[in-house]
Design a protein around this motif. Sequence first.
Motif, PDB file in Angstrom:
ATOM      1  N   ASP A  48       1.060   2.150   3.693  1.00 11.40           N
ATOM      2  CA  ASP A  48       0.299   1.967   4.569  1.00 11.40           C
ATOM      3  C   ASP A  48      -0.466   2.985   4.852  1.00 11.40           C
ATOM      4  OD1 ASP A  48       2.069   0.180   6.131  1.00 11.40           O
ATOM      5  OD2 ASP A  48       3.793   1.391   5.233  1.00 11.40           O
ATOM      6  N   SER A  68      -0.042  -0.109  10.558  1.00 13.48           N
ATOM      7  CA  SER A  68      -0.311  -0.645   9.595  1.00 13.48           C
ATOM      8  C   SER A  68       1.470  -0.958   8.705  1.00 13.48           C
ATOM      9  CB  SER A  68      -0.716   0.061   7.752  1.00 13.48           C
ATOM     10  OG  SER A  68       0.051  -0.933   6.791  1.00 13.48           O
ATOM     11  N   GLY A  80       0.392  -4.672   5.584  1.00 11.18           N
ATOM     12  CA  GLY A  80       1.309  -4.833   6.415  1.00 11.18           C
ATOM     13  C   GLY A  80       2.697  -5.722   5.907  1.00 11.18           C
TER      14      GLY A  80
END
Length: 273
Positions: free
Chosen positions: A170, A267, A102
């Motif tokens: 992500d 994320s 992230g």
Amino acid sequence: MSMNELPRIAFIGGGNMATAIIQGLITSGAQPDRILVAEPLKQKRQELTNQFGVLPFPDASTAVCDAGVVILAVKPAIVETVLSQIADTLLPNAVVISIAAGVTIDAMMSLLSASQPVVRVMPNTPALVAAGMSVLCPAPHTTDAQLALATRILDAVGQTATVRDESLLDAVTGLSGSGPAYVFLIAEALSDAGVSCGLPRPLADQLAIQTLLGSSQLMSQTGEHPAVLKSQVTSPGGTTIAGVMTLEQSGVRGALMQAVQAAWKRSQELGAR
Ligand SMILES: NC(=O)C1=CN([C@@H]2O[C@H](COP(=O)(O)OP(=O)(O)OC[C@H]3O[C@@H](n4cnc5c(N)ncnc54)[C@H](OP(=O)(O)O)[C@@H]3O)[C@@H](O)[C@H]2O)C=CC1
Ligand SMILES: O=C(O)[C@@H]1CCC=N1
């Protein structure tokens, strides 16, 4: 480039993922004394040095001063702190590889000089046994040669793929980054199921693990679609279709899709902080 010709690699953080990558690099022939590890916990530093012969450092800024590659393997929340610590001692051409979930390239670039090469990577823990899956995303200004260097390092611990659209990382995190935990949970449940049907635990564990491993190898080595391989196991009116029907009734497909989507969203949240 052979493993011996790799530049010095400094790991910041000597935890689970760093250990996995170090193990893979050394197994592939990298020289341990060209791997530096900055880790605040003395015991962890010592263990890594004893196990692999890598060079230990108590703080990040000294570890990076003559490293051609710097791998950020700390928790996402402290990546920015670490970047501030190393910004002054980092070599201008050192390739900074971050594996933190992230943490965006923009967030990193805001703390680095505009020309610092950066590659964001999402690996997974099977890297420890050289069966990892790592997806790389280079910052736009990172050269192909710098990306190739990062790829070479991650190739040592399994398969690699590259994406240019950073937002896909992500989804990668939700699938292959977090995925090993889903598989371990499935293995545990299969073993419990065997025990519930009367199998001794060690045998149930062996059957669960080898069934997952063998099935994965069959998919990987034949290249057949999972649906085709599934149909080869399900005899008409037989045992497997009875089991498959209960899995469908319990919504196992939807549950797995929701798990990947939940991790994908988490994320995204980490990246938005
Ligand atoms: N585990 C996984 O499956 C995956 C993890 N990742 C990412 O990898 C990163 C690391 O995860 P993981 O290895 O599991 O985490 P760990 O907690 O095992 O490792 C992080 C290490 O960094 C150390 N550390 C803390 N502060 C500093 C500092 N200032 N300088 C140097 N080292 C420091 C920690 O020490 P201490 O314990 O003393 O705090 C710890 O040993 C995370 O960002 C995660 O998102 C990515 C893909 C998969
Ligand atoms: O759980 C996490 O946040 C990290 C990233 C992917 C796997 N572990």
